[in-house]
Design an enzyme around this catalytic site. Structure first.
Site, short mmCIF file in Angstrom:
data_model
loop_
_atom_site.label_atom_id
_atom_site.label_comp_id
_atom_site.label_asym_id
_atom_site.label_seq_id
_atom_site.Cartn_x
_atom_site.Cartn_y
_atom_site.Cartn_z
N ASP A 44 15.37 3.93 4.02
CA ASP A 44 14.10 4.68 4.04
C ASP A 44 14.18 5.88 4.98
O ASP A 44 14.52 5.73 6.16
CB ASP A 44 12.96 3.78 4.50
CG ASP A 44 12.69 2.62 3.57
OD1 ASP A 44 13.57 2.29 2.75
OD2 ASP A 44 11.60 2.03 3.66
N GLU A 276 5.15 0.02 -1.64
CA GLU A 276 5.65 0.39 -0.33
C GLU A 276 5.48 1.89 -0.05
O GLU A 276 5.29 2.70 -0.94
CB GLU A 276 7.14 0.03 -0.24
CG GLU A 276 7.44 -1.45 -0.43
CD GLU A 276 8.91 -1.75 -0.29
OE1 GLU A 276 9.37 -1.96 0.85
OE2 GLU A 276 9.62 -1.75 -1.32
#
EC number: 3.2.1.26
Length: 413
Positions: A44, A276
């Protein structure tokens, strides 16, 4: 059924996901993809930005942040070892690793999970990183709390460094009222704070991933969650195990350390269990709400793509929202490599960055772990539709403007 009135991503809408639509597909990544660091997994990723979502450079340097872990840790075990690392680059793609952002003393729990990093409004070089302070035990995630840590950024002709980030402040966590907590489901999700100013009211808010507050598996899926599906469509009983939501909190203090939870903006009860890294773009009078999800987290009876999903509101941040492209899918993996990339993040300039997740070797069928940045893709937002139009280099994440500061180099000590 719930004690709030959120927009719903329905099963009927999710059934429209088309994995073969080239206007919503990533380019295929081959097995010979470049690796940014041979000693680190990274996943990420987000840019240094202002509070309005625009990536910024500092004294000529582009800066990004990634979750990182040593490559000697097995790929599937990396999450419990995650730290936030930072990289800097002059051209927005030749990234130099600077190290961990947070000092060892900053996080009171065991792992640092995703969030976002902003230049403090009105400051010269103060930086605030909002992240998920995560505690693992033998059963998995025991605690997940939105937190903030603060410090300062410095730069000279050789690179970028940070000072501070030696302590953190817990901001908010799942309450069991709007957002599912550990007691209701030991497979809960609560993470990824994204802080922004809402242009409609000038207030500061944070988006985050969550689940609907319900004891896992105890509530039935209603007609509002199913939507207008074909006759004789069967909804599997276990579909109610999936209860993703996108949450929102309102900031109560000028230093962005006091917050109150508000009801979720969007729910996917009976559709998916994870939405998410939510983030938002305000463009042409519309509010675009983005998130990421996996095919593997869809509820029974549904299938989708690993990638970026989006929803649009004509009435501001609080909705109601409709899925972009009818289904919600904005940018997924190609049919030939469905799991090739993940953690897509679309910036105000329309560029979408992500990381290489898992590539399937077409010859051997083996899975090749990525842990490096994927090619950047431009996505055009046109009302309620989106179109992938251009592909850039691996890890191309340029700033939109230079943070207003004297350009003189800082002194190293």
């Amino acid at each position: 059924m719930f004690n709030f009135n959120a927009s719903r991503w329905t099963r009927a809408q999710a059934m429209k996901v088309n994995k073969f639509d080239l206007t919503t597909s990533m380019p295929e990544i081959g097995t010979d993809f470049p690796i940014m660091r041979d000693d680190l997994w990274l996943w990420d990723t987000w840019p240094l930005r202002d509070i309005n979502g625009n990536p910024v450079s500092f004294k000529g340097w582009n800066v990004i942040f990634s979750l990182v872990a040593d490559r000697n840790i097995p790929w599937n075990d990396r999450h419990s070892h995650a730290r936030i690392g930072y990289f800097y680059s002059k051209d927005g793609k030749s990234w130099v690793y600077g190290g961990h952002l947070l000092q060892e003393s900053a996080n009171t729990r065991t792992a640092e999970w995703s969030g976002g990093t902003i230049m403090a409004p009105g400051s010269r070089n103060q930086v605030e990183t909002f992240f998920t302070s995560t505690l693992f035990d033998k059963n998995g995630v025991r605690e997940a709390v939105a937190a903030v840590t603060k410090g300062r950024i410095y730069a000279d002709s050789e690179g970028v460094w940070f000072k501070g980030f030696d302590q953190s402040t817990d901001l908010f966590q799942a309450d069991g009222l709007f957002y599912q907590n550990y007691a209701e489901n030991n497979l809960w999700n609560f993470r990824d704070p994204h802080v922004f100013i809402n242009p409609e009211d000038g207030e500061t808010y944070a988006l985050f991933e969550a689940n609907v507050a319900t004891v896992r598996g105890e509530d039935d899926i209603g007609e509002d969650e199913i939507g207008p599906v074909p006759a004789n469509t069967v909804v599997p009983k276990d579909a109610n195990l999936c209860s993703a939501s996108i949450g929102i909190a309102r900031c109560l203090s000028p230093d962005r350390t006091e917050w109150e939870l508000l009801p979720p903006l969007l729910t996917a009860f009976g559709v998916n269990d994870q939405m998410e890294r939510p983030h938002v773009i305000f463009q042409n009078g519309l509010t675009y709400l983005f998130t990421i999800s996996h095919d593997s987290t869809y509820a029974d009876g549904l299938t989708g793509s690993d990638g970026l999903y989006g929803f649009v509101s004509e009435n501001g941040i609080f909705g109601p929202y409709e899925p972009l492209n009818g289904s919600g899918l904005v940018l997924g993996g190609p049919a030939s490599q469905p799991t090739e990339a993940y953690a897509h993040y679309i910036m105000n300039n329309g560029l979408v960055e992500s990381f290489i997740n898992e590539i399937i070797d077409p010859k051997s069928g083996k899975v090749i772990a990525g842990g490096s940045l994927a090619p950047t893709v431009r996505v055009e937002l046109q009302g309620h539709e989106t179109f992938a139009t251009e592909v850039f280099d691996y890890g191309y994440i340029p700033a939109s403007y230079a943070w207003p500061v004297w350009p003189f180099p800082d002194r190293r000590k």
